[in-house]
Write an enzyme that holds these catalytic residues in place. Sequence first.
Site, mmCIF file in Angstrom:
data_model
loop_
_atom_site.group_PDB
_atom_site.id
_atom_site.type_symbol
_atom_site.label_atom_id
_atom_site.label_comp_id
_atom_site.label_asym_id
_atom_site.label_seq_id
_atom_site.Cartn_x
_atom_site.Cartn_y
_atom_site.Cartn_z
ATOM 1 N N LYS A 1 -32.253 17.306 13.889
ATOM 2 C CA LYS A 1 -30.997 17.573 14.233
ATOM 3 C C LYS A 1 -30.700 17.227 15.739
ATOM 4 C CE LYS A 1 -27.339 20.108 15.644
ATOM 5 N NZ LYS A 1 -27.416 21.155 16.746
ATOM 6 N N GLU B 1 5.933 -11.407 -19.730
ATOM 7 C CA GLU B 1 5.507 -10.117 -19.740
ATOM 8 C C GLU B 1 4.632 -9.944 -21.303
ATOM 9 O OE1 GLU B 1 4.504 -7.896 -17.282
ATOM 10 O OE2 GLU B 1 5.571 -9.338 -16.022
ATOM 11 N N ARG C 1 -1.209 8.014 -11.684
ATOM 12 C CA ARG C 1 -2.308 7.823 -12.631
ATOM 13 C C ARG C 1 -3.805 8.073 -12.421
ATOM 14 N NH1 ARG C 1 -1.447 2.214 -15.722
ATOM 15 N NH2 ARG C 1 -0.442 1.557 -13.662
ATOM 16 N N ALA D 1 0.834 -1.264 -0.006
ATOM 17 C CA ALA D 1 -0.067 -0.221 0.130
ATOM 18 C C ALA D 1 0.655 1.142 0.050
ATOM 19 C CB ALA D 1 -0.824 -0.005 1.086
ATOM 20 N N GLY E 1 0.810 -10.001 -17.807
ATOM 21 C CA GLY E 1 1.815 -11.171 -17.752
ATOM 22 C C GLY E 1 1.279 -12.468 -17.926
ATOM 23 N N TYR F 1 -38.495 22.553 11.574
ATOM 24 C CA TYR F 1 -37.230 22.320 12.298
ATOM 25 C C TYR F 1 -36.893 21.829 13.677
ATOM 26 C CZ TYR F 1 -32.363 23.127 13.695
ATOM 27 O OH TYR F 1 -31.063 22.854 14.449
ATOM 28 N N ARG G 1 -48.691 35.621 21.361
ATOM 29 C CA ARG G 1 -48.946 36.284 20.116
ATOM 30 C C ARG G 1 -49.656 37.753 20.226
ATOM 31 N NH1 ARG G 1 -52.847 31.737 17.811
ATOM 32 N NH2 ARG G 1 -54.654 32.496 18.635
ATOM 33 N N THR H 1 8.119 -3.455 -6.430
ATOM 34 C CA THR H 1 7.425 -4.334 -5.565
ATOM 35 C C THR H 1 8.238 -5.088 -4.588
ATOM 36 O OG1 THR H 1 6.907 -5.830 -7.348
ATOM 37 C CG2 THR H 1 5.127 -4.476 -6.941
#
Length: 451
Positions: free
Chosen positions: A351, A155, A16, A10, A140, A366, A440, A79
């Site tokens: 939430k 190869e 690429r 790794a 290969g 909400y 209100r 490798t």
Amino acid sequence: MDNRYAVILAAGQGTRMKSKLYKVLHPVGGKPMVQHVVDEVSKLELSKIVAIVGHGAEKVQDQLGESVQYAVQGEQLGTAHAVMQAAAHLEDQEGTTIVICGDTPLITAETMASLLSHHSEMKAKGTILTAKAEDPAGYGRVVRNAEGHVEKIVEHKDSNAEELLIKEINTGTYCFDNRALFDALKKVSNDNSQGEFYLPDVIEILKTNNEIVSAFQTASFEETLGVNDRVALAQAEQYMKKRVNAFHMKNGVSIIDPENTYISSDAEIGRDTVIYPGTIISGNTVIGEDSIIGPHTEVKDCTVGDRTTIRQSVAHDSEIGHDVNIGPFAHIRPASSISDEVKIGNFVEIKKSSMGKASKASHLSYIGDAEVGADVNLGCGSITVNYDGKNKFLTKIEDGAFIGCNSNLIAPVTVGQGAYVAAGSTITDDVPGKALSIARARQVNKDGYVK
């Protein structure tokens, strides 16, 4: 059974990929490629797993944590050079070592177990995992002798006309007698056009020493796909999606359109659940039986109960109970807990809140940083006003309360059990249980005003 080890390569930068993200951390099926490899190899009975890291080492270590040991390849010299970095962990060990690339996210524990078993049965010093490729161009070729042992790996560019007809290819995954591997690695030369030390040269060295080198052919070519660019990444994604969806369908999940359904390899889904098109189920999501998910729904790292419906909605990092109805167009944000029989309707956002059994927020609300009890009704446009510009505060709504439409609850505030809040109210003080709170301005009509 002898000791078994794994080396995961790794360390390659992956130029690429043309990406700022380290190659083996690119996700397939919602999980980094190298994590797929580690998860699969961890299913085997191994004494030690060593990951060879280089570019982006810290990020790979953050991802894999303590599940593996690490060796650093400071310079990328091939490798064989990469495997040699594991010497401090493995060189003096007796047993068998499997070498796998961290960019092969589709390889399975079953295939690796079969490779190890074949290696042992053949009493080989080295065994190559091979596959049959309908179009072997660029790979290969594996040349076998009359006994079926590997004669050589050639190869593509070095193959003659007869060898070019061979469809058995080298996948880049190997199994070795551990001591033979590290003895041979010391003899690998970098006398080639790239000036690198190549792992396949170990096979030639073993052959020169008259050791048995075998090959095990997997039935699945796609499983051996190595990802070197974005094109291969997309191919791997398609293969993984097909594999995961097939697994769930064979286990009793109905996926209406598998081509347009994306499910994490770590997700669990119960029988008779139906998944509609455009749905993305990611992370460690667990969904119960007889549920309906989708269409066009995203569920990530959630637990979802039985007989629950989530339509055209998004839910992340939350617990959702049985017989819940969510959507369309709802958003369940992280750290939310939705109890059984709750209804979350269209354009409702939850939430970091809990919703008690059988409570309802049917539309345009909400609910943030709130504890909502059982059998609560949140009318259209109900809002918990949780943020003062600096701090977040808690709203508590106790069992059986009724919140009228277009009400603002200014946290911190508690609405008591069975209380009513009149529509259009802005509540700044606690409301006692069984009370009606009206906050209100009085209505004033001015006759003749329009004229």
